[in-house]
Design a protein around this motif. Structure first.
Motif, PDB file in Angstrom:
ATOM      1  N   TYR A   1       0.818  -1.203   0.000  1.00 21.19           N
ATOM      2  CA  TYR A   1       0.000   0.000   0.000  1.00 21.19           C
ATOM      3  C   TYR A   1       0.853   1.255   0.000  1.00 21.19           C
ATOM      4  O   TYR A   1       1.923   1.283   0.570  1.00 21.19           O
ATOM      5  CB  TYR A   1      -0.920   0.026   1.229  1.00 21.19           C
ATOM      6  N   PHE A   2       0.366   2.264  -0.627  1.00 19.74           N
ATOM      7  CA  PHE A   2       1.032   3.552  -0.660  1.00 19.74           C
ATOM      8  C   PHE A   2       0.075   4.578  -0.068  1.00 19.74           C
ATOM      9  O   PHE A   2      -1.116   4.520  -0.326  1.00 19.74           O
ATOM     10  CB  PHE A   2       1.340   3.981  -2.104  1.00 19.74           C
ATOM     11  N   ILE A   3       0.626   5.505   0.684  1.00 20.66           N
ATOM     12  CA  ILE A   3      -0.256   6.553   1.200  1.00 20.66           C
ATOM     13  C   ILE A   3      -0.560   7.506   0.044  1.00 20.66           C
ATOM     14  O   ILE A   3       0.322   7.877  -0.720  1.00 20.66           O
ATOM     15  CB  ILE A   3       0.409   7.271   2.385  1.00 20.66           C
TER      16      ILE A   3
ATOM     17  N   LEU B   1       4.675   7.571   0.258  1.00 18.48           N
ATOM     18  CA  LEU B   1       3.930   8.796   0.581  1.00 18.48           C
ATOM     19  C   LEU B   1       3.342   9.429  -0.685  1.00 18.48           C
ATOM     20  O   LEU B   1       2.821  10.543  -0.640  1.00 18.48           O
ATOM     21  CB  LEU B   1       4.848   9.790   1.305  1.00 18.48           C
ATOM     22  N   GLY B   2       3.465   8.715  -1.809  1.00 19.14           N
ATOM     23  CA  GLY B   2       2.866   9.193  -3.060  1.00 19.14           C
ATOM     24  C   GLY B   2       3.521  10.454  -3.598  1.00 19.14           C
ATOM     25  O   GLY B   2       2.860  11.296  -4.209  1.00 19.14           O
TER      26      GLY B   2
ATOM     27  N   ARG C   1      -5.153   7.131   4.949  1.00 23.89           N
ATOM     28  CA  ARG C   1      -5.718   6.662   3.697  1.00 23.89           C
ATOM     29  C   ARG C   1      -4.575   6.044   2.902  1.00 23.89           C
ATOM     30  O   ARG C   1      -3.612   6.713   2.560  1.00 23.89           O
ATOM     31  CB  ARG C   1      -6.285   7.862   2.955  1.00 23.89           C
ATOM     32  N   MET C   2      -4.670   4.731   2.681  1.00 28.37           N
ATOM     33  CA  MET C   2      -3.603   4.042   1.960  1.00 28.37           C
ATOM     34  C   MET C   2      -4.096   3.693   0.557  1.00 28.37           C
ATOM     35  O   MET C   2      -5.269   3.398   0.357  1.00 28.37           O
ATOM     36  CB  MET C   2      -3.242   2.740   2.680  1.00 28.37           C
ATOM     37  N   VAL C   3      -3.204   3.681  -0.400  1.00 27.86           N
ATOM     38  CA  VAL C   3      -3.582   3.367  -1.773  1.00 27.86           C
ATOM     39  C   VAL C   3      -2.802   2.143  -2.233  1.00 27.86           C
ATOM     40  O   VAL C   3      -1.584   2.109  -2.118  1.00 27.86           O
ATOM     41  CB  VAL C   3      -3.264   4.556  -2.705  1.00 27.86           C
ATOM     42  N   SER C   4      -3.514   1.134  -2.715  1.00 25.98           N
ATOM     43  CA  SER C   4      -2.827  -0.074  -3.151  1.00 25.98           C
ATOM     44  C   SER C   4      -2.202   0.180  -4.515  1.00 25.98           C
ATOM     45  O   SER C   4      -2.490   1.175  -5.178  1.00 25.98           O
ATOM     46  CB  SER C   4      -3.812  -1.232  -3.242  1.00 25.98           C
TER      47      SER C   4
END
Ligand SMILES: Nc1ncnc2c1ncn2[C@@H]1O[C@H](COP(=O)(O)OP(=O)(O)O)[C@@H](O)[C@H]1O
Ligand SMILES: O=c1ccn([C@@H]2O[C@H](COP(=O)(O)O)[C@@H](O)[C@H]2O)c(=O)[nH]1
Length: 257
Positions: free
Chosen positions: A2-4, A50-51, A244-247
């Motif tokens: 996951y990426f924030i 951290l995007g 909020r994490m982003v896969s």
């Protein structure tokens, strides 16, 4: 994995960054460790999670600077020695401590800065190119001797030491220096035995005691990297109670803590 997700920024902040207008002091993180321990890779992973990577430089909340940018200008005689692998780039005297300190203080004052770009093939900074560092909320400063100079060490809000064993580091440094830095095998090994290894033991390794967090195995240590990323996230968001994490496929998950 996951990426924030990318962090929102108001237009006002974007405007300030673009125009080099002073903002609040960033959180400054020092990342030390021996050559090829994975310092740059760890910083890259932190920024990815951290995007912050696929983002315009002017909009980044987290930026990374390398101590390599602060190698001092060599004399003509020193450049000849460097070409023969006979110059000690691992000694504190190889760095421009004053420029490093002034630059970090400017960054802490929220100023936009120009940082030299180092050319490893020619052992000099590029005359026609600098890297613009826009004001950010978190600044990572990585290098072999970032904890050596007390005036610089005392500027960090958090200190990380990437601790990778020396066999692994040598095994990574040899191909990197040949492929990316234009060296030959004999030069790399001579430089390593004469300068890199003794200087690591004398100047770099003793600075591990200043670290707040030691990261064994560098970028392979995903648990340590995730903990650091969460800490940075809290700093950016003032201890929010949800992250909020982003896969990797882009779907978002809210993780409550
Ligand atoms: N965990 C890892 N596994 C495999 N190769 C790695 C790993 N970490 C770093 N490397 C490679 O080792 C070399 C040195 O890594 P780098 O992050 O540049 O180290 P440093 O910044 O400490 O000099 C690079 O070629 C990099 O791709
Ligand atoms: O002209 C140069 C300047 C530096 N080096 C070597 O680079 C490493 C530091 O960079 P890392 O990315 O942390 O490995 C240092 O050990 C110097 O020996 C060089 O070879 N030539």
């Amino acid at each position: 994995m996951y990426f924030i997700q990318n962090i929102d920024m108001s237009d006002a902040i974007k405007f300030r960054k673009m125009n080099g207008i002073e903002g609040k002091a960033p959180f400054l993180i020092g990342v030390a460790g021996g050559t090829a321990s994975g310092k740059s890779t760890v910083c890259k992973r932190i920024m990815e999670k951290l995007g912050q990577v696929d983002m315009d430089q002017t909009q980044r909340q987290v930026v990374c600077i390398s101590q390599d940018s602060f190698y001092r200008e060599l004399t003509a005689a020193e450049i000849v020695k460097a070409g023969q692998g006979l110059f000690n780039f691992d000694h504190p005297n190889a760095f421009d401590e004053g420029l490093m300190e002034r630059t970090l203080n400017d960054i802490l004052a929220g100023k936009k800065c120009e940082v030299p770009v180092y050319d490893f093939k020619n052992h000099t900074t590029r005359k026609d190119e600098t890297m613009t560092i826009y004001p950010a909320d978190v600044v990572l400063f990585e290098g072999i001797l970032v904890f050596f100079f007390p005036q610089i060490r005392n500027l960090f809000h958090m200190k990380l030491f990437v601790d990778t064993d020396s066999d692994t580091r040598l095994a990574r440094r040899v191909p990197r220096d040949i492929i990316e830095r234009g060296r030959d095998l004999e030069q790399v090994l001579n430089q390593y035995m004469n300068f890199v290894k003794p200087a690591f033991e004398e100047f770099c390794s003793p600075t591990k005691k200043f670290a707040d967090v030691i990261i064994p195995r560098g970028a392979d240590n995903t648990v340590a990297i995730d903990l650091i990323v969460h800490h940075i996230w809290d700093i950016l968001h003032g201890n929010s109670n949800g992250v909020r994490m982003v896969s990797e496929n882009g779907s978002a998950t809210k993780i409550s803590r």
